[in-house]
Enzyme design. Structure first.
Site, PDB file in Angstrom:
ATOM      1  N   CYS A   1       0.819  -1.229   0.000  1.00  0.00           N
ATOM      2  CA  CYS A   1       0.000   0.000   0.000  1.00  0.00           C
ATOM      3  C   CYS A   1       0.844   1.265   0.000  1.00  0.00           C
ATOM      4  O   CYS A   1       0.348   2.343  -0.312  1.00  0.00           O
ATOM      5  CB  CYS A   1      -0.915   0.020   1.216  1.00  0.00           C
ATOM      6  SG  CYS A   1      -2.242  -1.169   1.073  1.00  0.00           S
TER       7      CYS A   1
HETATM    8  N1  CO8 Z   1     -20.354  -9.546   7.467  1.00  0.00           N
HETATM    9  C1  CO8 Z   1     -20.801  -9.776   8.716  1.00  0.00           C
HETATM   10  N2  CO8 Z   1     -19.993 -10.034   9.764  1.00  0.00           N
HETATM   11  C2  CO8 Z   1     -18.667 -10.082   9.529  1.00  0.00           C
HETATM   12  C3  CO8 Z   1     -18.128  -9.849   8.246  1.00  0.00           C
HETATM   13  C4  CO8 Z   1     -19.027  -9.582   7.186  1.00  0.00           C
HETATM   14  N3  CO8 Z   1     -18.576  -9.363   5.941  1.00  0.00           N
HETATM   15  N4  CO8 Z   1     -16.774  -9.932   8.308  1.00  0.00           N
HETATM   16  C5  CO8 Z   1     -16.472 -10.224   9.584  1.00  0.00           C
HETATM   17  N5  CO8 Z   1     -17.607 -10.314  10.342  1.00  0.00           N
HETATM   18  C6  CO8 Z   1     -17.714 -10.619  11.766  1.00  0.00           C
HETATM   19  C7  CO8 Z   1     -16.503 -11.365  12.278  1.00  0.00           C
HETATM   20  O1  CO8 Z   1     -16.602 -12.752  12.028  1.00  0.00           O
HETATM   21  C8  CO8 Z   1     -16.547 -11.013  13.749  1.00  0.00           C
HETATM   22  O2  CO8 Z   1     -17.492 -11.838  14.374  1.00  0.00           O
HETATM   23  P1  CO8 Z   1     -17.270 -12.355  15.893  1.00  0.00           P
HETATM   24  O3  CO8 Z   1     -17.190 -11.106  16.721  1.00  0.00           O
HETATM   25  O4  CO8 Z   1     -18.456 -13.208  16.145  1.00  0.00           O
HETATM   26  O5  CO8 Z   1     -15.953 -13.083  15.870  1.00  0.00           O
HETATM   27  C9  CO8 Z   1     -17.093  -9.578  13.764  1.00  0.00           C
HETATM   28  O6  CO8 Z   1     -17.761  -9.414  12.511  1.00  0.00           O
HETATM   29  C10 CO8 Z   1     -15.998  -8.542  13.895  1.00  0.00           C
HETATM   30  O7  CO8 Z   1     -14.966  -8.858  12.907  1.00  0.00           O
HETATM   31  P2  CO8 Z   1     -13.572  -8.128  12.876  1.00  0.00           P
HETATM   32  O8  CO8 Z   1     -12.990  -8.115  14.259  1.00  0.00           O
HETATM   33  O9  CO8 Z   1     -12.749  -8.729  11.784  1.00  0.00           O
HETATM   34  O10 CO8 Z   1     -14.066  -6.644  12.470  1.00  0.00           O
HETATM   35  P3  CO8 Z   1     -13.296  -5.299  12.553  1.00  0.00           P
HETATM   36  O11 CO8 Z   1     -14.141  -4.341  13.269  1.00  0.00           O
HETATM   37  O12 CO8 Z   1     -11.878  -5.451  12.986  1.00  0.00           O
HETATM   38  O13 CO8 Z   1     -13.278  -4.832  11.014  1.00  0.00           O
HETATM   39  C11 CO8 Z   1     -11.710  -4.682   9.197  1.00  0.00           C
HETATM   40  C12 CO8 Z   1     -12.593  -5.590  10.037  1.00  0.00           C
HETATM   41  C13 CO8 Z   1     -12.618  -3.747   8.417  1.00  0.00           C
HETATM   42  C14 CO8 Z   1     -10.903  -5.552   8.235  1.00  0.00           C
HETATM   43  C15 CO8 Z   1     -10.778  -3.849  10.083  1.00  0.00           C
HETATM   44  O14 CO8 Z   1     -10.152  -4.655  11.044  1.00  0.00           O
HETATM   45  C16 CO8 Z   1      -9.706  -3.102   9.321  1.00  0.00           C
HETATM   46  O15 CO8 Z   1      -9.958  -2.409   8.356  1.00  0.00           O
HETATM   47  N6  CO8 Z   1      -8.454  -3.167   9.807  1.00  0.00           N
HETATM   48  C17 CO8 Z   1      -7.361  -2.464   9.179  1.00  0.00           C
HETATM   49  C18 CO8 Z   1      -6.819  -3.339   8.144  1.00  0.00           C
HETATM   50  C19 CO8 Z   1      -5.964  -2.607   7.141  1.00  0.00           C
HETATM   51  O16 CO8 Z   1      -5.954  -1.421   7.001  1.00  0.00           O
HETATM   52  N7  CO8 Z   1      -5.259  -3.378   6.416  1.00  0.00           N
HETATM   53  C20 CO8 Z   1      -4.502  -2.875   5.376  1.00  0.00           C
HETATM   54  C21 CO8 Z   1      -4.524  -3.899   4.353  1.00  0.00           C
HETATM   55  S1  CO8 Z   1      -4.176  -3.290   2.825  1.00  0.00           S
HETATM   56  C22 CO8 Z   1      -2.506  -3.371   2.493  1.00  0.00           C
HETATM   57  O17 CO8 Z   1      -1.662  -3.241   3.263  1.00  0.00           O
HETATM   58  C23 CO8 Z   1      -2.139  -3.665   1.093  1.00  0.00           C
HETATM   59  C24 CO8 Z   1      -1.934  -5.075   0.889  1.00  0.00           C
HETATM   60  C25 CO8 Z   1      -1.734  -5.299  -0.543  1.00  0.00           C
HETATM   61  C26 CO8 Z   1      -3.008  -5.182  -1.332  1.00  0.00           C
HETATM   62  C27 CO8 Z   1      -3.768  -6.446  -1.343  1.00  0.00           C
HETATM   63  C28 CO8 Z   1      -4.886  -6.373  -2.358  1.00  0.00           C
HETATM   64  C29 CO8 Z   1      -5.808  -7.588  -2.299  1.00  0.00           C
END
Ligand code: CO8
Length: 367
Positions: A152
């Site tokens: 990124c």
């Molecule tokens: N629908 C319903 N429920 C869901 C869904 C969904 N789609 N997805 C997850 N849940 C559930 C989970 O199972 C979990 O349930 P439980 O509590 O029962 O276990 C609950 O919702 C909460 O899940 P999370 O803890 O995962 O939710 P978050 O609040 O943490 O949100 C995010 C998830 C949005 C992914 C968040 O953690 C986030 O954005 N974090 C930052 C990540 C980030 O910025 N990463 C950067 C990556 S990009 C990068 O560096 C480039 C890489 C190269 C590119 C790759 C291209 C493919």
């Protein structure tokens, strides 16, 4: 004047969009098809996705994609991007040329004015020859070209390379392009991440002197710390390491919560240190063009830097429409949200992501 100036940017937006609702409908159809077979195998049922969760957790409402049909087909769950003959332009080069032509037109330049092309993005569709050299040939640019990848943060690290090339005399004008086909390395069968990414390409023209609506690169600061919390294990040894192409780790995977916790303070501290080093008082920064991964992340980073919430004008958001477009996200924000600033105004372009990697570029409008 001496130094390096951003004199134009360009944008290629793919022709197809997918809303959260459409994505979730396709995912839930896939789950309904998959679960009976999983039950027969004694495996745990897949849970459905939810559009409300997606917006609340990320701030994303929709994304642009290079292929919509394949992504929304529950029997495929991925874009259909057929291989092209060797004498045709590759997909990434095609996207890059479209964004580059937009940037060159905005700069009032011809391809013959450029002498260095950098393709900076988080995944390349082949190891060699470099996509950048293909772009160079297609546009008719002399000089040299190369690809680079810092996930990124590729665009801010690319901006540092452009500055170094210009200030060392290696190049007069640099074209950087960021063709991101994020849907190609996303597991659309995984509800934890199927909503995160979109496709796009951005372009930036760097020159050794200002022209038109111009931004001086006051300084750059880069930082990396190794982490496996955002990872993709696909690579050229896949055919030889005993793994299968279908292995989950061959696509994007992350510990989202851990990334959030680790990266926010890292980014805020780096921006503050960089502004201090460039002697720009924080209250004087008019704009933060931040990486577009998650709305709450950006709100928290801005709050840690400013000591208060940022306004919508101070930290513009594009991820609601584009989703996370990896290296291109902060450049889309810069492209769309800088024309209103005045000569003398300062802004910070900042990216962060896998590696971990963080890049900060302090920009001042000079004309
Ligand atoms: N629908 C319903 N429920 C869901 C869904 C969904 N789609 N997805 C997850 N849940 C559930 C989970 O199972 C979990 O349930 P439980 O509590 O029962 O276990 C609950 O919702 C909460 O899940 P999370 O803890 O995962 O939710 P978050 O609040 O943490 O949100 C995010 C998830 C949005 C992914 C968040 O953690 C986030 O954005 N974090 C930052 C990540 C980030 O910025 N990463 C950067 C990556 S990009 C990068 O560096 C480039 C890489 C190269 C590119 C790759 C291209 C493919």
């Amino acid at each position: 004047m001496t130094g390096t100036y951003i004199n134009a940017t360009g944008l290629f937006t793919p022709p197809h969009a997918i809303s959260n609702e459409e994505l979730v409908e396709a995912f839930n159809r896939f789950v309904a098809l998959e679960n009976p077979a999983r039950a027969e195998r004694g495996e745990e049922a897949l849970a459905e996705s939810n559009a409300e969760f997606i917006f609340k957790a990320s701030g994303i409402r929709s994304r642009y994609v290079m292929d919509r049909e394949g992504v929304l087909d529950p029997l495929r769950m991925g874009p259909y991007l057929p291989e092209r003959p060797q004498n045709s332009l590759s997909l990434q080069a095609e996207m890059a040329c479209a964004a580059a032509r937009d940037a060159l037109a905005n700069a009032g330049l011809e391809p013959s004015d450029i002498d260095c092309v950098i393709v900076a993005c988080s995944n390349s569709q082949r190891p060699y020859p470099a996509i950048a050299i293909e772009v160079q040939a297609e546009l008719g640019i002399q000089g040299f070209a190369y690809d680079m990848n810092v996930a990124c943060s590729s665009a801010t690290f690319g901006a540092q390379n452009a500055k170094s090339a210009i200030e060392s005399g290696a190049a007069k004008r640099v074209l950087m392009v960021n063709p991101e086909v994020c849907t190609g390395h996303l597991d659309f069968r995984d509800r934890d991440c199927h909503f995160i990414f979109g496709d796009v390409c951005t372009a930036v023209v760097f020159e050794g002197e200002p022209r038109g609506h111009s931004w001086e690169m006051v300084g750059t600061r880069l930082h990396t710390t190794f982490s496996s919390n955002i990872r993709n294990d696909s690579g050229f040894l896949d055919r030889h390491d005993g793994s299968k192409p279908s292995d989950r780790r061959k696509l994007f995977h992350q510990q989202g919560r851990r990334v959030f916790k680790d990266v926010c303070p890292m980014v805020a501290d780096l921006i503050k240190a960089h502004l201090d080093e460039t002697r720009v008082p924080i209250p004087e920064v008019k704009r933060f063009w931040l990486h577009q991964a998650n709305l709450s992340m950006n709100a928290l980073i801005a709050r840690r830097v400013l000591g208060r919430d940022a306004t919508a004008e101070e930290a513009p958001v594009v991820l609601d429409e584009y989703a996370n477009t990896s290296s291109a996200g902060s450049i889309i924000a810069l492209h769309k949200h800088r024309a209103d600033l005045a000569v003398g105004d300062v802004g910070v372009l900042c990216s962060f992501g896998a590696g971990y990697s963080v890049g900060s570029v302090v920009l001042r409008r000079v004309s």
